[in-house]
Design a protein around this motif. Sequence first.
Motif, PDB file in Angstrom:
ATOM      1  N   GLY A   1     -22.922 -10.528  48.719  1.00  0.00           N
ATOM      2  CA  GLY A   1     -22.835 -11.895  49.244  1.00  0.00           C
ATOM      3  C   GLY A   1     -21.417 -12.434  49.136  1.00  0.00           C
ATOM      4  O   GLY A   1     -20.655 -12.037  48.252  1.00  0.00           O
ATOM      5  N   ASP A   2     -21.108 -13.379  50.028  1.00  0.00           N
ATOM      6  CA  ASP A   2     -19.796 -14.029  49.898  1.00  0.00           C
ATOM      7  C   ASP A   2     -19.798 -14.978  48.688  1.00  0.00           C
ATOM      8  O   ASP A   2     -18.766 -15.542  48.332  1.00  0.00           O
ATOM      9  CB  ASP A   2     -19.375 -14.743  51.188  1.00  0.00           C
ATOM     10  CG  ASP A   2     -20.315 -15.873  51.572  1.00  0.00           C
ATOM     11  OD1 ASP A   2     -21.374 -16.033  50.925  1.00  0.00           O
ATOM     12  OD2 ASP A   2     -19.989 -16.607  52.531  1.00  0.00           O
TER      13      ASP A   2
ATOM     14  N   ASP B   1     -22.072  -9.376  53.606  1.00  0.00           N
ATOM     15  CA  ASP B   1     -22.066 -10.755  54.106  1.00  0.00           C
ATOM     16  C   ASP B   1     -20.802 -11.016  54.916  1.00  0.00           C
ATOM     17  O   ASP B   1     -19.688 -10.733  54.447  1.00  0.00           O
ATOM     18  CB  ASP B   1     -22.084 -11.699  52.887  1.00  0.00           C
ATOM     19  CG  ASP B   1     -22.851 -12.969  53.137  1.00  0.00           C
ATOM     20  OD1 ASP B   1     -23.353 -13.161  54.260  1.00  0.00           O
ATOM     21  OD2 ASP B   1     -22.957 -13.776  52.186  1.00  0.00           O
TER      22      ASP B   1
ATOM     23  N   ILE C   1     -34.718 -17.651  49.165  1.00  0.00           N
ATOM     24  CA  ILE C   1     -33.998 -18.032  47.935  1.00  0.00           C
ATOM     25  C   ILE C   1     -34.170 -19.549  47.856  1.00  0.00           C
ATOM     26  O   ILE C   1     -33.693 -20.280  48.725  1.00  0.00           O
ATOM     27  CB  ILE C   1     -32.521 -17.576  47.923  1.00  0.00           C
ATOM     28  CG1 ILE C   1     -31.777 -18.146  46.692  1.00  0.00           C
ATOM     29  CG2 ILE C   1     -31.772 -17.887  49.210  1.00  0.00           C
ATOM     30  CD1 ILE C   1     -30.451 -17.468  46.382  1.00  0.00           C
TER      31      ILE C   1
HETATM   32  O1  KIV Z   1     -23.732 -15.063  49.342  1.00  0.00           O
HETATM   33  C1  KIV Z   1     -24.861 -14.921  48.849  1.00  0.00           C
HETATM   34  O2  KIV Z   1     -25.014 -14.482  47.704  1.00  0.00           O
HETATM   35  C2  KIV Z   1     -26.009 -15.311  49.658  1.00  0.00           C
HETATM   36  C3  KIV Z   1     -27.352 -15.296  49.008  1.00  0.00           C
HETATM   37  C4  KIV Z   1     -27.457 -16.343  47.994  1.00  0.00           C
HETATM   38  C5  KIV Z   1     -28.440 -15.337  49.996  1.00  0.00           C
HETATM   39  O3  KIV Z   1     -25.851 -15.620  50.787  1.00  0.00           O
END
Ligand code: KIV
Length: 312
Positions: A45-46, A85, A204
């Motif tokens: 994830g970002d 992401d 989430i």
């Molecule tokens: O960047 C991330 O960790 C996310 C998750 C929380 C879905 O987008």
Amino acid sequence: MAKKKSVLTLQEMKNNGEKITMVTSYDYAMASLAEQAGVDTILVGDSLQMVVLGDDSTISATLDTMIHHIKAVVKGAPNTFVIGDMPFGSYHISPEEAVASAVRMMKEGRCDAVKMEGGVNMEDTIRAIVDAGIPVCAHIGLTPQTTAMLGGHRVQGRGDAAQKVLDDALAVQRAGAFMVVFECVPGVLAEHISKLMNIPVIGIGAGAGTDGQVLVFHDILGLSGDFKAKFVKKFRDLGAEAVAGIGDYVKEVKEGTFPAEENTFGGVSEEDLENLKEPVDIRGGLKSIKDGLKNLVPGAGKDGKVDDGADK
Ligand code: KIV
């Protein structure tokens, strides 16, 4: 070791009512732990921009940063489906730019799919990436990259706003996304829409009625300091364990009990030490250095200073 999941097996899991698990990971070691624990999918994830790099939002994550971390995760979890992401700004200008960014993530990062935030507004972009042969996981509800537009980190879809969540979900499915994340959506709405959708919905902060769950690695394990969102459950407190462990190390170094005999390499005897040829008189180190300097630098004075004649 379970077989690596694919877009097809993830879809089968939804069809069979088997919950899908996803956790974020950002480096080799974390990914390896996640794989050993048996997660179905890993999201790079970002959120790494916050939990790993210390920023207060995900906005400043770059494509290079994401690819750097995706590479490490893929190496740490070779048998797990890894989703990379797409960072803010890497898919917003045009569908062409989005395809180019997604291609880089797949080619350089070697992830199995990409994730991007947005619903109806990103329908064409998702379609373009899918047409390029890249699986897309969409992300709707609370979209952290655009919280400025949402007025902060707020639950999405309450009251009349429920229609927007449904419209966004159907748009990303129509565009060809193989999966969608719902973030911070009331549980009843998330469950209702999950049942309407053909593709898996991962929640989430969206209750128990979705097809699977995702949480941030640091939040599950108590590594996020005092941060505690309503939807997070701390399954272990590794943060407290880490502080205690590092504290023990500091204490033992200070009191001289670490390194101990068993942490120290042997193989040199007293006799070996006595036989060492010491060309420099180490005990009179300063004297030796001055003498050496005199020999090396013509004009170096008794005190070791170089006399360059400047004051004559
Ligand atoms: O960047 C991330 O960790 C996310 C998750 C929380 C879905 O987008």
